[in-house]
Design a protein around this motif. Structure first.
Motif, PDB file in Angstrom:
ATOM      1  N   GLU A  48       0.016  -1.398   7.631  1.00  0.00           N
ATOM      2  CA  GLU A  48       0.999  -0.915   8.385  1.00  0.00           C
ATOM      3  C   GLU A  48       0.987  -1.002   9.775  1.00  0.00           C
ATOM      4  O   GLU A  48       1.863  -1.618  10.744  1.00  0.00           O
ATOM      5  N   PRO A  93       5.245   2.828   1.024  1.00  0.00           N
ATOM      6  CA  PRO A  93       6.823   2.514   1.564  1.00  0.00           C
ATOM      7  C   PRO A  93       6.800   1.947   2.713  1.00  0.00           C
ATOM      8  O   PRO A  93       7.740   1.058   3.109  1.00  0.00           O
ATOM      9  N   ALA A  94       6.064   2.411   3.829  1.00  0.00           N
ATOM     10  CA  ALA A  94       6.200   1.834   5.122  1.00  0.00           C
ATOM     11  C   ALA A  94       5.662   0.159   5.164  1.00  0.00           C
ATOM     12  O   ALA A  94       6.328  -0.562   5.753  1.00  0.00           O
ATOM     13  N   GLU A  95       4.676  -0.142   4.516  1.00  0.00           N
ATOM     14  CA  GLU A  95       4.204  -1.630   4.434  1.00  0.00           C
ATOM     15  C   GLU A  95       5.261  -2.479   3.802  1.00  0.00           C
ATOM     16  O   GLU A  95       5.830  -3.355   4.370  1.00  0.00           O
ATOM     17  N   ASN A 141       9.028   5.272  11.501  1.00  0.00           N
ATOM     18  CA  ASN A 141       7.348   5.128  11.928  1.00  0.00           C
ATOM     19  C   ASN A 141       7.346   4.630  13.383  1.00  0.00           C
ATOM     20  O   ASN A 141       8.539   4.152  13.956  1.00  0.00           O
ATOM     21  N   SER A 201       0.954  -1.160   0.054  1.00  0.00           N
ATOM     22  CA  SER A 201      -0.011   0.100  -0.108  1.00  0.00           C
ATOM     23  C   SER A 201       0.893   1.386  -0.113  1.00  0.00           C
ATOM     24  O   SER A 201       0.284   2.526  -0.395  1.00  0.00           O
ATOM     25  N   THR A 252      20.650  -6.243   9.517  1.00  0.00           N
ATOM     26  CA  THR A 252      20.342  -6.607   8.062  1.00  0.00           C
ATOM     27  C   THR A 252      19.289  -5.321   7.544  1.00  0.00           C
ATOM     28  O   THR A 252      19.732  -4.957   6.582  1.00  0.00           O
ATOM     29  N   HIS A 253      18.135  -5.376   8.026  1.00  0.00           N
ATOM     30  CA  HIS A 253      17.211  -4.343   7.628  1.00  0.00           C
ATOM     31  C   HIS A 253      17.818  -2.895   7.567  1.00  0.00           C
ATOM     32  O   HIS A 253      17.431  -2.384   6.484  1.00  0.00           O
ATOM     33  N   LEU A 298      13.560   1.638  10.486  1.00  0.00           N
ATOM     34  CA  LEU A 298      12.781   0.274  10.266  1.00  0.00           C
ATOM     35  C   LEU A 298      11.518   0.540   9.405  1.00  0.00           C
ATOM     36  O   LEU A 298      11.076  -0.396   8.502  1.00  0.00           O
ATOM     37  N   GLY A 299      11.001   1.773   9.526  1.00  0.00           N
ATOM     38  CA  GLY A 299       9.837   1.927   8.654  1.00  0.00           C
ATOM     39  C   GLY A 299      10.083   2.450   7.189  1.00  0.00           C
ATOM     40  O   GLY A 299       9.251   2.957   6.410  1.00  0.00           O
ATOM     41  N   GLY A 300      11.332   2.482   6.762  1.00  0.00           N
ATOM     42  CA  GLY A 300      11.756   2.638   5.210  1.00  0.00           C
ATOM     43  C   GLY A 300      12.692   4.019   5.365  1.00  0.00           C
ATOM     44  O   GLY A 300      13.526   4.067   6.037  1.00  0.00           O
ATOM     45  N   THR A 308      13.129 -10.627   6.992  1.00  0.00           N
ATOM     46  CA  THR A 308      14.429 -10.790   7.433  1.00  0.00           C
ATOM     47  C   THR A 308      14.202 -11.419   8.833  1.00  0.00           C
ATOM     48  O   THR A 308      15.210 -12.586   9.110  1.00  0.00           O
ATOM     49  N   TRP A 309      13.356 -11.171   9.758  1.00  0.00           N
ATOM     50  CA  TRP A 309      13.339 -11.927  10.969  1.00  0.00           C
ATOM     51  C   TRP A 309      12.989 -13.326  10.598  1.00  0.00           C
ATOM     52  O   TRP A 309      13.530 -14.361  11.285  1.00  0.00           O
ATOM     53  N   LEU A 323      17.710  -6.737  12.618  1.00  0.00           N
ATOM     54  CA  LEU A 323      17.665  -5.391  12.664  1.00  0.00           C
ATOM     55  C   LEU A 323      18.887  -4.702  12.081  1.00  0.00           C
ATOM     56  O   LEU A 323      18.601  -3.749  10.953  1.00  0.00           O
ATOM     57  N   ALA A 329       7.259   1.448  14.460  1.00  0.00           N
ATOM     58  CA  ALA A 329       8.132   0.326  14.568  1.00  0.00           C
ATOM     59  C   ALA A 329       9.580   0.933  15.206  1.00  0.00           C
ATOM     60  O   ALA A 329      10.239   0.185  16.125  1.00  0.00           O
ATOM     61  N   ARG A 375       9.591  -6.235   4.344  1.00  0.00           N
ATOM     62  CA  ARG A 375      10.846  -6.677   4.020  1.00  0.00           C
ATOM     63  C   ARG A 375      11.637  -6.861   5.594  1.00  0.00           C
ATOM     64  O   ARG A 375      12.261  -7.881   5.785  1.00  0.00           O
ATOM     65  N   LEU A 376      11.134  -6.325   6.749  1.00  0.00           N
ATOM     66  CA  LEU A 376      11.656  -6.349   7.899  1.00  0.00           C
ATOM     67  C   LEU A 376      11.229  -8.012   8.446  1.00  0.00           C
ATOM     68  O   LEU A 376      11.928  -8.626   8.956  1.00  0.00           O
ATOM     69  N   SER A 421      -0.281   4.298   8.245  1.00  0.00           N
ATOM     70  CA  SER A 421      -0.810   4.913   7.167  1.00  0.00           C
ATOM     71  C   SER A 421      -1.828   4.053   6.646  1.00  0.00           C
ATOM     72  O   SER A 421      -2.905   4.515   5.833  1.00  0.00           O
ATOM     73  N   ARG A 438      19.729  -1.797   4.545  1.00  0.00           N
ATOM     74  CA  ARG A 438      18.950  -1.458   3.429  1.00  0.00           C
ATOM     75  C   ARG A 438      18.233  -0.108   3.253  1.00  0.00           C
ATOM     76  O   ARG A 438      17.712   0.306   2.417  1.00  0.00           O
ATOM     77  N   PHE A 439      17.523   0.183   4.634  1.00  0.00           N
ATOM     78  CA  PHE A 439      16.725   1.382   4.842  1.00  0.00           C
ATOM     79  C   PHE A 439      17.305   2.129   6.078  1.00  0.00           C
ATOM     80  O   PHE A 439      17.914   1.568   6.971  1.00  0.00           O
ATOM     81  N   VAL A 489       3.472  -3.251  11.982  1.00  0.00           N
ATOM     82  CA  VAL A 489       4.133  -2.756  13.367  1.00  0.00           C
ATOM     83  C   VAL A 489       3.713  -3.691  14.575  1.00  0.00           C
ATOM     84  O   VAL A 489       4.807  -3.790  15.412  1.00  0.00           O
ATOM     85  N   ALA A 528       8.625  -1.672   3.669  1.00  0.00           N
ATOM     86  CA  ALA A 528       9.727  -1.594   4.558  1.00  0.00           C
ATOM     87  C   ALA A 528       9.403  -2.782   5.562  1.00  0.00           C
ATOM     88  O   ALA A 528      10.288  -3.595   5.795  1.00  0.00           O
ATOM     89  N   LEU A 529       8.381  -2.651   6.269  1.00  0.00           N
ATOM     90  CA  LEU A 529       7.989  -3.698   7.373  1.00  0.00           C
ATOM     91  C   LEU A 529       7.621  -4.963   6.989  1.00  0.00           C
ATOM     92  O   LEU A 529       7.978  -5.991   7.521  1.00  0.00           O
TER      93      LEU A 529
END
Lengths: 238, 238
Positions: B96, A94-96, B185, A92, B171-172, B179-181, A105-106, B169, B187, A101-102, B92, B175-176, B100, A98-99
């Motif tokens: 999201e 960029p925040a969705e 955010n 939806s 790794t993420h 955490l929220g990009g 990763t977890w 964390l 998170a 993707r996190l 958002s 890239r960003f 979170v 990124a999260l």
């Protein structure tokens, strides 16, 4: 960029029984279904992947859309939202993105990696006969010389730790029907695909029969006309 | 519902030095700053929280906004988006919000809980003198009779596992920036608040001096005019 009218092909990894078996392919299958993009599957065995793309790609999923070819599941997922803007979005915003993707990763670090270690011999045994020697050699290199048999000999003793690592998923799914909330999103597809990959090859039930993840897994395998349902899929439950 | 013009108060937990010390209070401080909602802090010691709200709430943060009073950081965060619709949103949309929450669940299970176990004696020692006996008694009950000293005696030996648990964390954040990009955010606020809480009391550096988390932590503590900066905050780094 290819047009959204162009034909889409998904290059997949197949087992001896013809069923797709890669958690990374499965997340793209789900992503395509989420977007309602029809897609022709192109099955490849382990040994075919190295040569199928003239050395350009060494892993699947690979997507072909018009004159665009692309590997890596995250690149493909992001491409799908750009190439099919009129279809339901995977992200939806960029925040969705990124999260998710996190979450990936977890999930990889705490769950999927442990699944690989537990089921690698089952993958070998389910592969096409002509792929097994290659699979064994390449995986044993990653394991620094241990045989697949040695690597998985005590796997049942590692089940409790793997089940424990899934507790955050259970906690979350006691609050929401899906990881993405009231509707499934790419985080669900990523996590479901790990379980579906295990179910494709498993000779050791991953979960207790009453695991709290079960309703979510059943819902997830039922999505999009039962995308994860097939007689070749084994049970995940004791 | 109270009007967005009404005054907002945040009931907080304070240490002997007057600095706020609760990861759950801190995430709401960040949330209020994110939304640009001015807020009057109301400091309470551990022993005051039990009676401050006539038994209605037993934990902080508690927010007072006009005639609305609310506890629980997630309820408060969701309330803030409803009560201040003209301000920058914390979430958002539902995806999201759900992700979170999943991140919070992972973070608590794999990182924050281990931080509590490692720094619980430091919290005791940093509490107001009149709060220490209560803090000790209530926490030792949770620990099934072990003293705070016994519980933390070998804590340095647990540092490597805690640092390892933070790998996703790192790794993420390779890239960003957040955490929220591209922007922080809720998170980020949740995760930063755990580290800030440790930094409020720590007598054992949590992280190596060159930890890959450091740039994100520095950026995060600098947010909103240096919300996490204060001479009373100790270093997290060796």
């Amino acid at each position: 960029m290819a047009s959204s009218e162009d034909k889409t092909r998904l290059y997949e990894l197949v087992l001896d029984n013809g069923w797709a078996a890669s958690p990374y392919v499965w997340r793209i299958r789900y992503a395509l279904a989420h977007k309602g993009v029809p897609c022709e599957p192109v099955p490849l065995g382990f040994t075919e992947i190295a040569t199928a793309f003239g050395g350009r790609f060494k892993t699947v999923p690979v997507i072909e859309h018009g004159d665009t070819m692309l590997a890596e599941s995250w690149d493909i997922a992001e491409y799908l939202d750009r190439a099919f803007p009129g279809r339901p979005a995977l992200f939806s915003g960029p925040a969705e993105h990124a999260l998710v993707r996190l979450t990936d990763t977890w999930y990889f670090a705490t769950i999927l990696r442990k699944m690989f270690a537990m089921y690698v011999l089952d993958v070998h045994d389910a592969a096409r006969p002509e792929d097994r020697a290659y699979f064994r050699r390449s995986r044993q290199e990653l394991m620094k010389g241990a045989t697949l048999e040695e690597f998985t000999a005590n796997r049942a003793s590692r089940l409790p730790a793997l089940r424990d690592a899934m507790m955050p998923l259970r906690t979350h799914l006691s609050r929401f029907p899906y990881l993405g909330g009231s509707a499934p999103n790419f985080a669900d597809y990523i996590a479901l695909s790990g379980f579906l990959w295990v179910a494709s090859v498993s000779t050791l039930p991953l979960l207790a029969h009453d695991d709290a993840l079960r309703p979510w897994l059943e819902r997830g395998f039922d999505l999009y006309g039962g995308l994860g349902r097939d007689p070749r899929v084994k049970t995940l439950f004791e």
